[in-house]
Design a protein around this motif. Sequence first.
Motif, PDB file in Angstrom:
ATOM      1  N   LYS A 123       1.083  -1.255  -0.029  1.00 11.88           N
ATOM      2  CA  LYS A 123       0.063  -0.136  -0.119  1.00 11.88           C
ATOM      3  C   LYS A 123       0.885   1.325  -0.103  1.00 11.88           C
ATOM      4  O   LYS A 123       0.366   2.386  -0.493  1.00 11.88           O
ATOM      5  N   VAL A 126       2.926   0.972  -4.201  1.00  9.50           N
ATOM      6  CA  VAL A 126       2.018   1.063  -5.491  1.00  9.50           C
ATOM      7  C   VAL A 126       1.115   2.323  -5.398  1.00  9.50           C
ATOM      8  O   VAL A 126       0.078   2.413  -4.536  1.00  9.50           O
ATOM      9  N   HIS A 127       1.114   3.085  -6.363  1.00 10.37           N
ATOM     10  CA  HIS A 127       0.266   4.248  -6.562  1.00 10.37           C
ATOM     11  C   HIS A 127      -0.256   4.494  -7.887  1.00 10.37           C
ATOM     12  O   HIS A 127      -1.142   5.013  -8.164  1.00 10.37           O
ATOM     13  N   SER A 128       0.672   4.137  -8.752  1.00 11.84           N
ATOM     14  CA  SER A 128       0.202   4.217 -10.293  1.00 11.84           C
ATOM     15  C   SER A 128       0.220   2.747 -11.341  1.00 11.84           C
ATOM     16  O   SER A 128       1.124   1.961 -10.710  1.00 11.84           O
ATOM     17  N   TYR A 129      -0.365   2.938 -12.347  1.00 18.62           N
ATOM     18  CA  TYR A 129      -0.098   1.819 -12.982  1.00 18.62           C
ATOM     19  C   TYR A 129       1.279   1.517 -13.399  1.00 18.62           C
ATOM     20  O   TYR A 129       1.696   0.385 -13.790  1.00 18.62           O
ATOM     21  N   ASP A 131       3.590   1.409 -11.364  1.00 22.01           N
ATOM     22  CA  ASP A 131       4.374   0.921 -10.258  1.00 22.01           C
ATOM     23  C   ASP A 131       4.366  -0.681 -10.605  1.00 22.01           C
ATOM     24  O   ASP A 131       4.600  -1.630  -9.694  1.00 22.01           O
ATOM     25  N   GLN A 168      -1.924  -5.682 -12.883  1.00 21.63           N
ATOM     26  CA  GLN A 168      -3.065  -4.601 -13.242  1.00 21.63           C
ATOM     27  C   GLN A 168      -4.534  -5.632 -13.738  1.00 21.63           C
ATOM     28  O   GLN A 168      -5.458  -5.047 -12.976  1.00 21.63           O
ATOM     29  N   CYS A 239      -6.323  -6.703  -1.230  1.00 22.40           N
ATOM     30  CA  CYS A 239      -5.940  -5.278  -1.660  1.00 22.40           C
ATOM     31  C   CYS A 239      -7.082  -4.284  -1.219  1.00 22.40           C
ATOM     32  O   CYS A 239      -6.459  -3.270  -0.754  1.00 22.40           O
ATOM     33  N   LYS A 245      -4.072   0.634  -3.760  1.00 21.12           N
ATOM     34  CA  LYS A 245      -4.829   0.920  -4.997  1.00 21.12           C
ATOM     35  C   LYS A 245      -3.978   1.904  -5.728  1.00 21.12           C
ATOM     36  O   LYS A 245      -3.011   2.316  -5.217  1.00 21.12           O
ATOM     37  N   TYR A 246      -4.484   1.996  -7.186  1.00 20.96           N
ATOM     38  CA  TYR A 246      -3.506   2.799  -7.993  1.00 20.96           C
ATOM     39  C   TYR A 246      -4.267   3.334  -8.905  1.00 20.96           C
ATOM     40  O   TYR A 246      -5.578   2.989  -9.365  1.00 20.96           O
ATOM     41  N   ILE A 253      -9.348   5.031 -10.139  1.00 22.86           N
ATOM     42  CA  ILE A 253      -8.619   4.424  -9.270  1.00 22.86           C
ATOM     43  C   ILE A 253      -9.085   2.914  -9.058  1.00 22.86           C
ATOM     44  O   ILE A 253     -10.141   2.550  -9.675  1.00 22.86           O
TER      45      ILE A 253
END
Length: 481
Positions: A123, A126-129, A131, A168, A239, A245-246, A253
Amino acid sequence: MADKKVTSITSKSENITQWYTDVCLKAELMSYANTKGFINYRPDGYALWEEIQSYLNEKIKAVGVRNVYLPSLIPMSLLQKEKDHISGFAPECAVVTRGGNKQLAEEMVVRPTSETLFCDHFKDIVHSYNDLPVKYNQWCSVIRWEKTTRPFLRGSEFLWQEGHTLHQGEEEARAFALSILRIYNNMGRDLLAVPFLMGKKPESEKFAGAVDTYTIEALMPDCQALQCGTTHYLGTGFCEAYGIKYLGKDNKIAYPHYTSWGVSTRLLGALIMVHGDDEGLVLPPKIAPTQVVIIPIRADSNPDVLKACRSLEESLKAKKIRVLLDDSNKSPGWKFSQYEMKGIPLRIEIGPKDLEKGQAMLAKRYNNSKDFLPLEGLDEKVAVLLEEIHEGMYQKALKFLNDHIFECHSYEEVKDVIANQKGFAKMMVKSSTQAEVEKKMKEEFNATPRVMPFDQRPFQSKDSYTGEEGAENVVIFARAY
Protein backbone atom coordinates in the motif's frame (compact mmCIF):
# COMPACT_ATOMS: atom_id res chain seq x y z
CA MET A 1 15.78 -59.48 5.34
CA ALA A 2 19.00 -61.51 5.45
CA ASP A 3 20.56 -59.42 2.64
CA LYS A 4 19.83 -56.12 4.37
CA LYS A 5 23.07 -54.20 4.94
CA VAL A 6 21.93 -51.31 7.16
CA THR A 7 20.26 -53.02 10.11
CA SER A 8 19.79 -49.76 12.01
CA ILE A 9 17.10 -48.71 9.51
CA THR A 10 13.67 -50.37 9.68
CA SER A 11 12.58 -51.99 6.41
CA LYS A 12 10.43 -49.71 4.31
CA SER A 13 7.92 -52.46 3.56
CA GLU A 14 7.69 -53.43 7.23
CA ASN A 15 6.92 -50.01 8.74
CA ILE A 16 7.21 -46.99 6.44
CA THR A 17 6.63 -44.49 9.26
CA GLN A 18 9.53 -45.81 11.33
CA TRP A 19 11.63 -46.29 8.20
CA TYR A 20 11.17 -42.62 7.33
CA THR A 21 12.22 -41.43 10.79
CA ASP A 22 15.20 -43.81 10.79
CA VAL A 23 16.40 -42.50 7.41
CA CYS A 24 16.07 -38.85 8.44
CA LEU A 25 18.15 -39.49 11.58
CA LYS A 26 20.66 -42.10 10.39
CA ALA A 27 21.41 -40.30 7.12
CA GLU A 28 22.11 -37.24 9.29
CA LEU A 29 19.63 -34.97 7.58
CA MET A 30 18.21 -33.67 10.87
CA SER A 31 18.01 -34.15 14.60
CA TYR A 32 15.24 -33.35 17.05
CA ALA A 33 15.45 -30.03 18.86
CA ASN A 34 14.57 -29.64 22.54
CA THR A 35 11.58 -27.52 21.49
CA LYS A 36 8.79 -29.99 20.77
CA GLY A 37 7.77 -30.09 17.12
CA PHE A 38 10.99 -28.40 15.94
CA ILE A 39 14.06 -29.92 14.26
CA ASN A 40 17.71 -29.07 13.66
CA TYR A 41 18.65 -29.11 9.97
CA ARG A 42 22.02 -30.86 9.73
CA PRO A 43 24.46 -30.00 6.91
CA ASP A 44 23.33 -32.71 4.47
CA GLY A 45 19.67 -31.88 5.07
CA TYR A 46 20.17 -28.15 4.67
CA ALA A 47 22.30 -28.71 1.56
CA LEU A 48 19.26 -30.29 -0.11
CA TRP A 49 17.26 -27.16 0.66
CA GLU A 50 20.07 -24.99 -0.69
CA GLU A 51 19.88 -26.80 -4.04
CA ILE A 52 16.13 -26.10 -4.17
CA GLN A 53 16.83 -22.45 -3.36
CA SER A 54 19.47 -22.24 -6.07
CA TYR A 55 17.19 -23.82 -8.70
CA LEU A 56 14.16 -21.68 -7.88
CA ASN A 57 16.10 -18.43 -7.51
CA GLU A 58 17.39 -18.80 -11.06
CA LYS A 59 13.95 -19.61 -12.47
CA ILE A 60 11.92 -16.95 -10.67
CA LYS A 61 14.47 -14.19 -11.21
CA ALA A 62 14.27 -14.98 -14.93
CA VAL A 63 10.58 -13.94 -14.85
CA GLY A 64 11.25 -10.72 -12.98
CA VAL A 65 10.88 -11.78 -9.34
CA ARG A 66 13.12 -10.07 -6.76
CA ASN A 67 13.96 -11.38 -3.28
CA VAL A 68 13.06 -9.33 -0.20
CA TYR A 69 12.73 -9.95 3.53
CA LEU A 70 9.89 -8.81 5.80
CA PRO A 71 9.50 -9.08 9.61
CA SER A 72 8.61 -12.34 11.35
CA LEU A 73 6.06 -10.71 13.69
CA ILE A 74 2.64 -9.47 12.56
CA PRO A 75 0.53 -7.11 14.72
CA MET A 76 -2.81 -8.80 15.49
CA SER A 77 -4.77 -5.75 14.27
CA LEU A 78 -3.05 -6.00 10.88
CA LEU A 79 -3.77 -9.71 10.55
CA GLN A 80 -7.44 -9.23 11.40
CA LYS A 81 -8.05 -6.85 8.49
CA GLU A 82 -8.55 -9.87 6.25
CA LYS A 83 -11.14 -11.99 8.09
CA ASP A 84 -11.02 -15.09 5.83
CA HIS A 85 -7.27 -15.18 6.19
CA ILE A 86 -7.16 -14.98 9.98
CA SER A 87 -9.94 -17.55 10.38
CA GLY A 88 -7.97 -19.97 8.21
CA PHE A 89 -4.84 -19.74 10.34
CA ALA A 90 -6.06 -18.81 13.83
CA PRO A 91 -5.85 -22.31 15.36
CA GLU A 92 -2.19 -22.66 14.31
CA CYS A 93 -0.89 -19.22 15.24
CA ALA A 94 1.86 -18.68 17.80
CA VAL A 95 1.15 -15.42 19.65
CA VAL A 96 3.76 -13.23 21.40
CA THR A 97 2.40 -11.26 24.37
CA ARG A 98 5.60 -10.08 26.10
CA GLY A 99 8.74 -8.33 24.91
CA GLY A 100 11.59 -8.45 27.41
CA ASN A 101 10.03 -7.67 30.81
CA LYS A 102 7.04 -5.77 29.44
CA GLN A 103 3.58 -6.80 28.38
CA LEU A 104 3.10 -5.80 24.75
CA ALA A 105 0.50 -3.15 24.03
CA GLU A 106 -0.69 -5.35 21.17
CA GLU A 107 -0.34 -9.09 20.62
CA MET A 108 2.00 -10.15 17.85
CA VAL A 109 1.56 -13.26 15.70
CA VAL A 110 4.66 -15.13 14.52
CA ARG A 111 4.07 -15.32 10.78
CA PRO A 112 2.14 -18.39 9.59
CA THR A 113 2.40 -16.76 6.13
CA SER A 114 3.01 -13.16 5.09
CA GLU A 115 0.15 -11.91 2.91
CA THR A 116 -0.78 -9.31 5.53
CA LEU A 117 2.75 -7.91 5.86
CA PHE A 118 3.23 -7.77 2.11
CA CYS A 119 -0.10 -6.00 1.71
CA ASP A 120 0.84 -3.45 4.38
CA HIS A 121 4.07 -2.79 2.45
CA PHE A 122 2.44 -2.77 -0.99
CA LYS A 123 0.00 0.00 0.00
CA ASP A 124 3.02 2.28 0.51
CA ILE A 125 4.81 1.53 -2.77
CA VAL A 126 2.01 1.12 -5.33
CA HIS A 127 0.32 4.34 -6.52
CA SER A 128 0.21 4.21 -10.32
CA TYR A 129 -0.11 1.63 -13.09
CA ASN A 130 3.57 2.42 -13.73
CA ASP A 131 4.36 0.72 -10.40
CA LEU A 132 2.90 -2.59 -11.61
CA PRO A 133 3.58 -5.44 -11.78
CA VAL A 134 5.31 -5.96 -8.43
CA LYS A 135 7.00 -9.37 -8.15
CA TYR A 136 8.52 -10.18 -4.75
CA ASN A 137 9.66 -13.36 -3.03
CA GLN A 138 11.14 -14.09 0.38
CA TRP A 139 12.98 -17.10 1.77
CA CYS A 140 12.14 -17.50 5.44
CA SER A 141 10.65 -19.78 8.09
CA VAL A 142 7.06 -19.79 9.31
CA ILE A 143 5.47 -21.03 12.52
CA ARG A 144 2.28 -23.11 12.53
CA TRP A 145 1.56 -24.81 15.83
CA GLU A 146 0.87 -28.33 14.56
CA LYS A 147 -0.55 -31.01 16.85
CA THR A 148 1.25 -33.86 15.09
CA THR A 149 4.68 -33.36 13.52
CA ARG A 150 7.05 -35.38 11.33
CA PRO A 151 10.47 -34.23 10.12
CA PHE A 152 10.19 -32.12 6.94
CA LEU A 153 6.64 -33.31 6.18
CA ARG A 154 4.87 -31.37 8.93
CA GLY A 155 6.53 -29.27 11.59
CA SER A 156 5.72 -26.41 13.93
CA GLU A 157 8.38 -24.47 12.04
CA PHE A 158 9.36 -25.06 8.44
CA LEU A 159 11.47 -23.33 5.83
CA TRP A 160 9.91 -22.08 2.63
CA GLN A 161 9.77 -19.45 -0.05
CA GLU A 162 6.69 -17.29 -0.43
CA GLY A 163 6.15 -15.23 -3.54
CA HIS A 164 3.79 -12.23 -3.65
CA THR A 165 2.92 -10.36 -6.82
CA LEU A 166 0.55 -7.58 -7.89
CA HIS A 167 -0.81 -7.16 -11.42
CA GLN A 168 -3.12 -4.76 -13.26
CA GLY A 169 -5.56 -7.39 -14.49
CA GLU A 170 -7.00 -10.77 -13.54
CA GLU A 171 -5.82 -12.49 -16.71
CA GLU A 172 -2.22 -11.41 -16.15
CA ALA A 173 -2.31 -12.42 -12.47
CA ARG A 174 -3.80 -15.86 -13.17
CA ALA A 175 -1.30 -16.46 -15.96
CA PHE A 176 1.58 -15.59 -13.64
CA ALA A 177 0.31 -17.90 -10.87
CA LEU A 178 0.08 -20.73 -13.40
CA SER A 179 3.57 -19.98 -14.77
CA ILE A 180 5.00 -20.40 -11.26
CA LEU A 181 3.10 -23.69 -10.91
CA ARG A 182 4.81 -24.92 -14.09
CA ILE A 183 8.19 -23.89 -12.64
CA TYR A 184 7.40 -25.99 -9.56
CA ASN A 185 6.34 -28.90 -11.73
CA ASN A 186 9.53 -28.68 -13.80
CA MET A 187 11.58 -28.56 -10.61
CA GLY A 188 10.06 -31.89 -9.61
CA ARG A 189 11.13 -33.42 -12.90
CA ASP A 190 14.50 -31.71 -13.37
CA LEU A 191 15.87 -31.46 -9.81
CA LEU A 192 14.02 -33.86 -7.51
CA ALA A 193 13.16 -36.59 -10.06
CA VAL A 194 9.67 -36.54 -8.49
CA PRO A 195 6.60 -36.38 -10.79
CA PHE A 196 3.58 -34.31 -9.77
CA LEU A 197 -0.05 -34.02 -10.74
CA MET A 198 -0.98 -30.40 -11.52
CA GLY A 199 -4.39 -28.83 -11.24
CA LYS A 200 -6.78 -26.69 -9.23
CA LYS A 201 -7.91 -27.25 -5.67
CA PRO A 202 -11.68 -27.55 -5.12
CA GLU A 203 -13.43 -24.84 -3.10
CA SER A 204 -13.10 -26.80 0.14
CA GLU A 205 -9.31 -27.05 -0.14
CA LYS A 206 -8.47 -23.48 -1.20
CA PHE A 207 -5.99 -21.29 0.64
CA ALA A 208 -7.70 -18.96 3.13
CA GLY A 209 -8.75 -15.84 1.24
CA ALA A 210 -7.96 -17.18 -2.25
CA VAL A 211 -10.23 -17.02 -5.29
CA ASP A 212 -8.47 -20.09 -6.74
CA THR A 213 -5.63 -22.30 -5.53
CA TYR A 214 -3.47 -24.37 -7.89
CA THR A 215 -1.44 -27.32 -6.67
CA ILE A 216 1.21 -29.94 -7.37
CA GLU A 217 0.47 -33.30 -5.74
CA ALA A 218 2.87 -36.23 -5.37
CA LEU A 219 2.13 -39.86 -4.53
CA MET A 220 4.14 -41.48 -1.77
CA PRO A 221 5.12 -45.19 -1.76
CA ASP A 222 2.36 -46.01 0.75
CA CYS A 223 -0.06 -44.55 -1.84
CA GLN A 224 -0.91 -41.48 0.20
CA ALA A 225 -0.85 -38.06 -1.44
CA LEU A 226 1.46 -35.23 -0.47
CA GLN A 227 0.76 -31.61 -1.41
CA CYS A 228 4.16 -30.31 -2.50
CA GLY A 229 3.46 -26.72 -3.50
CA THR A 230 0.68 -24.25 -4.27
CA THR A 231 0.07 -21.02 -6.15
CA HIS A 232 -2.93 -18.80 -5.49
CA TYR A 233 -4.92 -16.24 -7.42
CA LEU A 234 -6.15 -13.99 -4.61
CA GLY A 235 -8.20 -11.54 -6.67
CA THR A 236 -8.52 -8.03 -5.24
CA GLY A 237 -9.87 -8.94 -1.78
CA PHE A 238 -6.61 -8.48 0.12
CA CYS A 239 -5.88 -5.24 -1.73
CA GLU A 240 -9.31 -3.86 -0.88
CA ALA A 241 -8.93 -4.83 2.79
CA TYR A 242 -5.49 -3.21 3.07
CA GLY A 243 -6.10 -0.16 0.89
CA ILE A 244 -3.74 -1.05 -1.98
CA LYS A 245 -4.90 0.94 -5.00
CA TYR A 246 -3.45 2.71 -7.99
CA LEU A 247 -4.31 5.25 -10.65
CA GLY A 248 -4.87 3.44 -13.93
CA LYS A 249 -4.14 4.54 -17.49
CA ASP A 250 -7.78 5.67 -17.69
CA ASN A 251 -7.25 8.01 -14.69
CA LYS A 252 -9.51 5.84 -12.54
CA ILE A 253 -8.61 4.31 -9.18
CA ALA A 254 -8.34 0.51 -9.29
CA TYR A 255 -7.24 -2.36 -7.06
CA PRO A 256 -4.39 -4.64 -8.17
CA HIS A 257 -4.86 -8.38 -8.66
CA TYR A 258 -2.79 -10.38 -6.20
CA THR A 259 -1.01 -13.75 -6.35
CA SER A 260 0.95 -15.68 -3.76
CA TRP A 261 2.82 -18.96 -4.10
CA GLY A 262 5.20 -21.20 -2.17
CA VAL A 263 7.02 -24.47 -1.68
CA SER A 264 8.60 -25.63 1.56
CA THR A 265 10.97 -28.16 3.09
CA ARG A 266 8.06 -30.60 2.69
CA LEU A 267 9.72 -31.24 -0.67
CA LEU A 268 12.55 -32.94 1.23
CA GLY A 269 10.03 -35.33 2.74
CA ALA A 270 8.72 -36.16 -0.74
CA LEU A 271 12.28 -36.68 -1.98
CA ILE A 272 13.12 -39.08 0.86
CA MET A 273 9.93 -41.11 0.60
CA VAL A 274 9.67 -41.40 -3.17
CA HIS A 275 13.24 -42.60 -3.78
CA GLY A 276 14.45 -44.16 -0.51
CA ASP A 277 14.77 -47.92 0.02
CA ASP A 278 15.54 -50.42 2.78
CA GLU A 279 19.19 -49.37 2.88
CA GLY A 280 18.36 -45.70 3.41
CA LEU A 281 18.39 -42.55 1.35
CA VAL A 282 18.54 -42.58 -2.46
CA LEU A 283 19.29 -39.15 -3.91
CA PRO A 284 18.91 -37.93 -7.50
CA PRO A 285 22.29 -36.62 -8.71
CA LYS A 286 21.16 -33.05 -9.41
CA ILE A 287 20.15 -32.36 -5.80
CA ALA A 288 22.62 -34.65 -4.01
CA PRO A 289 25.11 -32.71 -1.80
CA THR A 290 27.71 -35.31 -2.83
CA GLN A 291 27.16 -36.79 -6.28
CA VAL A 292 30.13 -39.16 -6.39
CA VAL A 293 32.17 -40.87 -3.70
CA ILE A 294 35.57 -42.34 -4.54
CA ILE A 295 36.81 -45.18 -2.34
CA PRO A 296 40.44 -46.35 -2.61
CA ILE A 297 40.93 -50.09 -2.04
CA ARG A 298 44.18 -51.28 -0.37
CA ALA A 299 45.79 -47.90 -0.90
CA ASP A 300 48.05 -48.49 2.12
CA SER A 301 49.91 -51.19 0.20
CA ASN A 302 49.94 -49.38 -3.14
CA PRO A 303 50.49 -45.59 -3.16
CA ASP A 304 49.53 -45.43 -6.85
CA VAL A 305 45.93 -46.26 -5.91
CA LEU A 306 45.52 -43.08 -3.87
CA LYS A 307 47.33 -41.11 -6.55
CA ALA A 308 44.84 -42.33 -9.19
CA CYS A 309 41.91 -41.56 -6.90
CA ARG A 310 43.14 -38.02 -6.28
CA SER A 311 43.67 -37.46 -9.99
CA LEU A 312 40.11 -38.56 -10.70
CA GLU A 313 38.81 -36.38 -7.88
CA GLU A 314 40.48 -33.29 -9.37
CA SER A 315 39.18 -33.99 -12.87
CA LEU A 316 35.63 -34.47 -11.55
CA LYS A 317 35.82 -31.24 -9.55
CA ALA A 318 36.96 -29.45 -12.71
CA LYS A 319 33.71 -30.53 -14.29
CA LYS A 320 31.74 -29.06 -11.35
CA ILE A 321 30.79 -32.51 -10.07
CA ARG A 322 30.35 -32.66 -6.29
CA VAL A 323 32.79 -35.40 -5.29
CA LEU A 324 34.10 -36.88 -2.03
CA LEU A 325 37.30 -38.91 -1.80
CA ASP A 326 37.21 -41.00 1.36
CA ASP A 327 40.82 -41.93 2.09
CA SER A 328 40.16 -42.56 5.79
CA ASN A 329 41.37 -45.76 7.47
CA LYS A 330 37.83 -47.09 7.91
CA SER A 331 37.10 -50.40 6.21
CA PRO A 332 35.74 -50.45 2.64
CA GLY A 333 32.69 -52.38 3.90
CA TRP A 334 31.84 -49.64 6.40
CA LYS A 335 32.24 -47.01 3.70
CA PHE A 336 30.01 -48.90 1.26
CA SER A 337 27.21 -49.15 3.82
CA GLN A 338 27.64 -45.57 5.03
CA TYR A 339 27.43 -43.99 1.59
CA GLU A 340 24.60 -46.24 0.48
CA MET A 341 22.67 -45.12 3.57
CA LYS A 342 23.41 -41.47 2.70
CA GLY A 343 22.13 -42.03 -0.81
CA ILE A 344 25.17 -40.89 -2.79
CA PRO A 345 24.21 -41.55 -6.43
CA LEU A 346 27.50 -43.01 -7.69
CA ARG A 347 30.32 -44.89 -5.97
CA ILE A 348 33.69 -45.41 -7.63
CA GLU A 349 36.15 -48.00 -6.32
CA ILE A 350 39.78 -48.20 -7.41
CA GLY A 351 42.17 -50.90 -6.17
CA PRO A 352 45.55 -52.38 -7.20
CA LYS A 353 43.97 -54.86 -9.63
CA ASP A 354 41.91 -52.09 -11.18
CA LEU A 355 45.07 -50.05 -11.79
CA GLU A 356 46.69 -53.04 -13.52
CA LYS A 357 43.69 -53.24 -15.85
CA GLY A 358 43.34 -49.46 -16.22
CA GLN A 359 39.78 -49.48 -14.93
CA ALA A 360 37.50 -48.57 -12.02
CA MET A 361 34.37 -50.14 -10.60
CA LEU A 362 31.26 -47.91 -10.61
CA ALA A 363 28.14 -48.69 -8.55
CA LYS A 364 24.84 -46.86 -9.10
CA ARG A 365 22.93 -46.37 -5.86
CA TYR A 366 19.37 -46.29 -7.23
CA ASN A 367 19.40 -49.70 -8.93
CA ASN A 368 22.52 -51.31 -7.41
CA SER A 369 24.05 -51.98 -10.85
CA LYS A 370 27.83 -52.25 -11.14
CA ASP A 371 30.12 -51.69 -14.13
CA PHE A 372 33.84 -51.63 -14.86
CA LEU A 373 34.90 -48.67 -16.97
CA PRO A 374 38.31 -47.48 -18.26
CA LEU A 375 40.07 -44.90 -16.10
CA GLU A 376 40.95 -42.93 -19.21
CA GLY A 377 38.15 -40.47 -19.93
CA LEU A 378 36.25 -41.59 -16.83
CA ASP A 379 35.41 -38.02 -15.83
CA GLU A 380 33.49 -37.58 -19.10
CA LYS A 381 31.65 -40.85 -18.59
CA VAL A 382 30.69 -39.96 -14.99
CA ALA A 383 28.95 -36.79 -16.14
CA VAL A 384 26.89 -38.85 -18.61
CA LEU A 385 26.13 -41.51 -15.99
CA LEU A 386 24.79 -38.92 -13.55
CA GLU A 387 22.34 -37.73 -16.22
CA GLU A 388 21.31 -41.34 -16.90
CA ILE A 389 20.79 -41.99 -13.17
CA HIS A 390 18.59 -38.92 -12.80
CA GLU A 391 16.44 -39.88 -15.78
CA GLY A 392 16.22 -43.49 -14.58
CA MET A 393 15.02 -42.36 -11.16
CA TYR A 394 12.44 -40.01 -12.65
CA GLN A 395 11.05 -42.65 -15.00
CA LYS A 396 10.81 -45.16 -12.15
CA ALA A 397 8.87 -42.67 -10.01
CA LEU A 398 6.68 -41.63 -12.95
CA LYS A 399 5.75 -45.25 -13.67
CA PHE A 400 4.77 -45.72 -10.02
CA LEU A 401 2.57 -42.62 -10.16
CA ASN A 402 0.86 -43.57 -13.42
CA ASP A 403 0.34 -47.16 -12.27
CA HIS A 404 -1.52 -45.91 -9.19
CA ILE A 405 -4.08 -43.57 -10.78
CA PHE A 406 -7.40 -45.39 -11.16
CA GLU A 407 -10.45 -44.20 -13.06
CA CYS A 408 -13.36 -45.06 -10.80
CA HIS A 409 -16.70 -45.64 -12.50
CA SER A 410 -18.73 -46.69 -9.46
CA TYR A 411 -18.88 -46.52 -5.68
CA GLU A 412 -17.46 -50.05 -5.48
CA GLU A 413 -14.39 -49.03 -7.49
CA VAL A 414 -13.92 -45.90 -5.36
CA LYS A 415 -14.09 -48.01 -2.21
CA ASP A 416 -11.62 -50.55 -3.60
CA VAL A 417 -9.02 -47.89 -4.44
CA ILE A 418 -9.28 -45.83 -1.25
CA ALA A 419 -10.08 -48.49 1.37
CA ASN A 420 -7.29 -50.72 0.06
CA GLN A 421 -4.94 -47.74 -0.27
CA LYS A 422 -4.12 -48.32 -3.92
CA GLY A 423 -3.44 -44.67 -4.78
CA PHE A 424 -5.32 -41.88 -6.52
CA ALA A 425 -9.04 -42.36 -7.19
CA LYS A 426 -9.91 -40.39 -10.32
CA MET A 427 -13.62 -39.66 -10.01
CA MET A 428 -16.41 -37.92 -11.87
CA VAL A 429 -18.31 -35.67 -9.45
CA LYS A 430 -21.52 -33.65 -9.89
CA SER A 431 -20.99 -29.95 -9.14
CA SER A 432 -24.24 -29.54 -7.22
CA THR A 433 -23.39 -32.38 -4.83
CA GLN A 434 -19.58 -32.13 -4.75
CA ALA A 435 -19.44 -30.69 -1.22
CA GLU A 436 -21.63 -33.52 0.03
CA VAL A 437 -19.53 -36.16 -1.74
CA GLU A 438 -16.34 -34.65 -0.29
CA LYS A 439 -17.84 -34.81 3.20
CA LYS A 440 -18.85 -38.44 2.78
CA MET A 441 -15.46 -39.42 1.33
CA LYS A 442 -13.81 -37.85 4.37
CA GLU A 443 -16.15 -39.56 6.85
CA GLU A 444 -16.11 -42.99 5.20
CA PHE A 445 -12.57 -43.30 3.86
CA ASN A 446 -10.61 -40.40 5.42
CA ALA A 447 -9.95 -39.27 1.84
CA THR A 448 -9.86 -35.69 0.59
CA PRO A 449 -10.08 -34.11 -2.89
CA ARG A 450 -6.44 -33.55 -3.76
CA VAL A 451 -6.70 -31.91 -7.17
CA MET A 452 -9.00 -31.14 -10.09
CA PRO A 453 -6.68 -31.83 -13.06
CA PHE A 454 -6.41 -29.16 -15.73
CA ASP A 455 -7.55 -31.80 -18.21
CA GLN A 456 -11.23 -31.90 -17.28
CA ARG A 457 -12.38 -34.21 -20.08
CA PRO A 458 -15.10 -36.42 -18.54
CA PHE A 459 -14.70 -40.19 -18.75
CA GLN A 460 -18.35 -40.87 -17.94
CA SER A 461 -21.59 -38.96 -17.22
CA LYS A 462 -22.36 -40.64 -13.87
CA ASP A 463 -21.07 -39.42 -10.51
CA SER A 464 -18.52 -42.04 -9.42
CA TYR A 465 -19.71 -41.93 -5.80
CA THR A 466 -23.48 -41.39 -6.01
CA GLY A 467 -24.20 -42.88 -9.43
CA GLU A 468 -26.28 -39.83 -10.39
CA GLU A 469 -26.23 -38.55 -13.96
CA GLY A 470 -24.86 -35.12 -14.81
CA ALA A 471 -21.32 -35.33 -13.38
CA GLU A 472 -19.15 -32.55 -14.85
CA ASN A 473 -16.00 -32.42 -12.70
CA VAL A 474 -12.94 -34.68 -12.76
CA VAL A 475 -11.63 -34.81 -9.17
CA ILE A 476 -8.79 -36.92 -7.78
CA PHE A 477 -9.27 -38.17 -4.21
CA ALA A 478 -6.76 -39.86 -1.90
CA ARG A 479 -5.71 -40.19 1.68
CA ALA A 480 -3.02 -37.66 2.37
CA TYR A 481 -0.21 -36.60 4.71
